[in-house]
Design a protein around this motif. Structure first.
Motif, PDB file in Angstrom:
ATOM      1  N   LEU A 249      59.561  10.850  54.539  1.00 44.25           N
ATOM      2  CA  LEU A 249      59.893  11.355  55.193  1.00 44.25           C
ATOM      3  C   LEU A 249      61.057  10.701  54.731  1.00 44.25           C
ATOM      4  N   ARG A 250      62.992  11.234  54.282  1.00 48.44           N
ATOM      5  CA  ARG A 250      63.925  10.716  54.161  1.00 48.44           C
ATOM      6  C   ARG A 250      64.678   9.552  55.656  1.00 48.44           C
ATOM      7  N   GLU A 251      65.405   8.711  55.039  1.00 47.38           N
ATOM      8  CA  GLU A 251      65.504   7.609  56.465  1.00 47.38           C
ATOM      9  C   GLU A 251      67.123   8.544  56.667  1.00 47.38           C
ATOM     10  N   GLY A 252      67.366   8.724  58.649  1.00 48.31           N
ATOM     11  CA  GLY A 252      68.158   9.409  59.096  1.00 48.31           C
ATOM     12  C   GLY A 252      68.987  10.729  59.201  1.00 48.31           C
ATOM     13  N   THR A 253      67.550  11.445  58.667  1.00 48.57           N
ATOM     14  CA  THR A 253      67.339  13.130  58.414  1.00 48.57           C
ATOM     15  C   THR A 253      66.828  14.128  59.611  1.00 48.57           C
ATOM     16  N   VAL A 254      67.888  14.913  59.493  1.00 45.62           N
ATOM     17  CA  VAL A 254      67.240  15.503  60.988  1.00 45.62           C
ATOM     18  C   VAL A 254      66.065  16.759  60.117  1.00 45.62           C
ATOM     19  N   TYR A 255      64.606  17.178  60.832  1.00 47.58           N
ATOM     20  CA  TYR A 255      63.537  17.430  60.311  1.00 47.58           C
ATOM     21  C   TYR A 255      63.562  18.552  61.460  1.00 47.58           C
ATOM     22  N   PHE A 256      63.049  19.889  60.654  1.00 46.05           N
ATOM     23  CA  PHE A 256      62.317  20.653  61.448  1.00 46.05           C
ATOM     24  C   PHE A 256      61.038  20.957  61.439  1.00 46.05           C
ATOM     25  N   VAL A 257      60.425  20.920  62.609  1.00 49.05           N
ATOM     26  CA  VAL A 257      58.435  20.987  62.205  1.00 49.05           C
ATOM     27  C   VAL A 257      58.333  22.762  63.298  1.00 49.05           C
ATOM     28  N   GLN A 258      57.714  22.897  62.652  1.00 47.88           N
ATOM     29  CA  GLN A 258      56.313  24.373  63.301  1.00 47.88           C
ATOM     30  C   GLN A 258      55.434  24.254  63.496  1.00 47.88           C
ATOM     31  N   VAL A 259      54.112  24.287  64.318  1.00 50.33           N
ATOM     32  CA  VAL A 259      52.688  24.570  63.935  1.00 50.33           C
ATOM     33  C   VAL A 259      52.514  25.904  64.369  1.00 50.33           C
ATOM     34  N   ARG A 260      51.032  25.791  63.958  1.00 49.47           N
ATOM     35  CA  ARG A 260      50.328  27.062  64.015  1.00 49.47           C
ATOM     36  C   ARG A 260      48.963  26.822  64.211  1.00 49.47           C
ATOM     37  N   CYS A 261      48.096  28.110  64.714  1.00 54.09           N
ATOM     38  CA  CYS A 261      46.832  27.926  65.543  1.00 54.09           C
ATOM     39  C   CYS A 261      45.625  28.401  64.754  1.00 54.09           C
ATOM     40  N   ASN A 262      44.471  27.989  63.882  1.00 55.26           N
ATOM     41  CA  ASN A 262      43.877  29.313  63.773  1.00 55.26           C
ATOM     42  C   ASN A 262      42.342  29.231  64.674  1.00 55.26           C
ATOM     43  N   PRO A 263      42.170  29.507  65.418  1.00 58.35           N
ATOM     44  CA  PRO A 263      40.676  29.945  66.643  1.00 58.35           C
ATOM     45  C   PRO A 263      39.563  29.580  65.960  1.00 58.35           C
ATOM     46  N   VAL A 264      38.368  28.817  65.725  1.00 56.35           N
ATOM     47  CA  VAL A 264      37.567  28.689  64.430  1.00 56.35           C
ATOM     48  C   VAL A 264      36.093  29.109  65.932  1.00 56.35           C
TER      49      VAL A 264
END
Length: 372
Positions: A249-264
């Motif tokens: 990643l870039r230093e000194g940078t704001v990131y937005f993160v998302q997660v999703r799920c798949n039930p197996v």
């Protein structure tokens, strides 16, 4: 559509009206006299050629008027096409509690007259036919079944489209509720820094709470983007773990993160589930580089030390490449070297033969840790 139509308006002789004084309108617009036909002194017809689809689903108003504009008679015309077979019928169940289905109208999807779509379903071998009743989901061509669904038994589901010109039925799909499960998005998503490392963030999240009592193995995906960007980068090899390290990643940078799920494999189902919606974005920033201290120097290294430093950078660049993507590799040794290299780059100090930090690790362990 495309056909011709003739309508006739006949008034009682007692009215004292002559056909020459009458005229026709369609949706309030006066039709040209060239379309009229004089049948008798008190009868006037109009012929419409190559009809277009109705302009309003309530029907087109064809009206006969007297000279002063009074309505003598009228009809509602519905000009359109019979529906075509609905296609792309798909269904999903949120946490095995309900069932939602959507479809696409057949052909161009426009019949020009009111067309009713009815989702029907039944248990495959012994159930009676039932109709879905809740179409108020906010999306067209979607219906929601909120309750009273059986598990471990296949359903047959189809859609019927009907209007005043005909009826069409989609192909029947057969599914088990357990094979089309999707979950709520993962909750408690946390993103944090990785010590002093300027190019990494750690992501942690919780399993879908609604499925905690089910036998299943989840798969997860992560996506992240820069604060000022709309492009997401996908991490697809997370597996069933509930944490992940993002690197490069870039230093000194704001990131937005998302997660999703798949039930197996819920309750032993042989099919993968359906990906959930993405979780709400969680923001975090990577650390800033520390500025050089005043008075720092940059003596030239010897040829041997320069070669050693270059080889170390190449080696750990390879490590970072293979560690990114949450492969489960142990990267504790890599973290220590990255911190040392970053500090060395900031201060630009001389790397001498006797002051290189050395971490002793058995050769066999090092090979196993970093094997691709």
């Amino acid at each position: 559509m495309g056909s011709s139509l003739t309508a006739t308006c006949t008034v009682s002789p007692e009215r004292g009206l002559h056909a020459n004084t009458m005229y026709w309108t369609l949706n309030g617009k006066r039709l040209p006299s060239s379309t009229y036909g004089l049948l008798s002194t008190n009868g006037l017809s109009v012929t419409l050629h190559r009809l277009n689809g109705s302009q309003q689903q309530s029907g087109d108003n064809l009206v006969c008027h007297s000279r002063d504009g009074h309505v003598l008679a009228g009809s509602c015309l519905y000009v359109g096409m019979p529906p075509e077979k609905p296609v792309n019928l798909t269904c999903w169940s949120r946490n095995t509690k309900d069932l939602s289905c959507k479809w696409t109208p057949g052909g161009r999807g426009e019949t020009f007259i009111k067309t009713k779509y009815t989702l029907k379903y039944k248990l495959r071998w012994y159930g009676r036919e039932r109709e879905c009743e809740d179409y108020s989901t906010g999306q067209r061509y979607t219906c929601y079944i909120p309750r009273d669904l059986a598990l471990f038994t296949p359903y047959e589901i189809w859609v019927e489209a009907s209007n005043q010109l005909g009826t069409a039925t989609s192909d029947v799909i057969t599914l088990d509720i357990l094979d089309v499960v999707t979950t709520d998005p993962p909750d408690n998503v946390h993103v944090s820094r990785v010590g002093e490392l300027e190019d990494q963030l750690t992501v942690r999240w919780g399993s879908p709470p609604a499925l905690k009592d089910f036998l299943f193995q989840a798969k997860y995906q992560i996506r992240y983007r820069l604060e000022d960007s709309t492009e997401w980068k996908l991490v697809d090899d997370v597996g069933n773990q509930t944490s992940c390290r993002l690197a490069g990643l870039r230093e000194g940078t704001v990131y937005f993160v998302q997660v999703r799920c798949n039930p197996v494999g819920i309750y032993g189902s042989r099919k993968a589930g359906i990906w959930s919606d993405w979780s709400h974005p969680t923001a975090a920033s990577t650390p800033h580089s520390e500025p050089l201290q005043s008075g720092s120097c940059d003596p030239k290294s010897g040829e041997q030390n320069s070669t050693l430093r270059r080889e170390l950078k190449q080696f750990f660049g390879w490590v970072r490449k293979h560690a990114c993507g949450c492969s489960g590799m142990s990267i504790k040794l890599y973290d220590q070297w990255r911190v040392w290299l970053q500090k060395s780059h900031k201060t630009r100090n001389h790397v001498g033969k006797n002051n290189i930090p050395f971490i002793s690790v058995p050769a066999q362990h090092a090979l196993h840790s970093y094997a691709p």
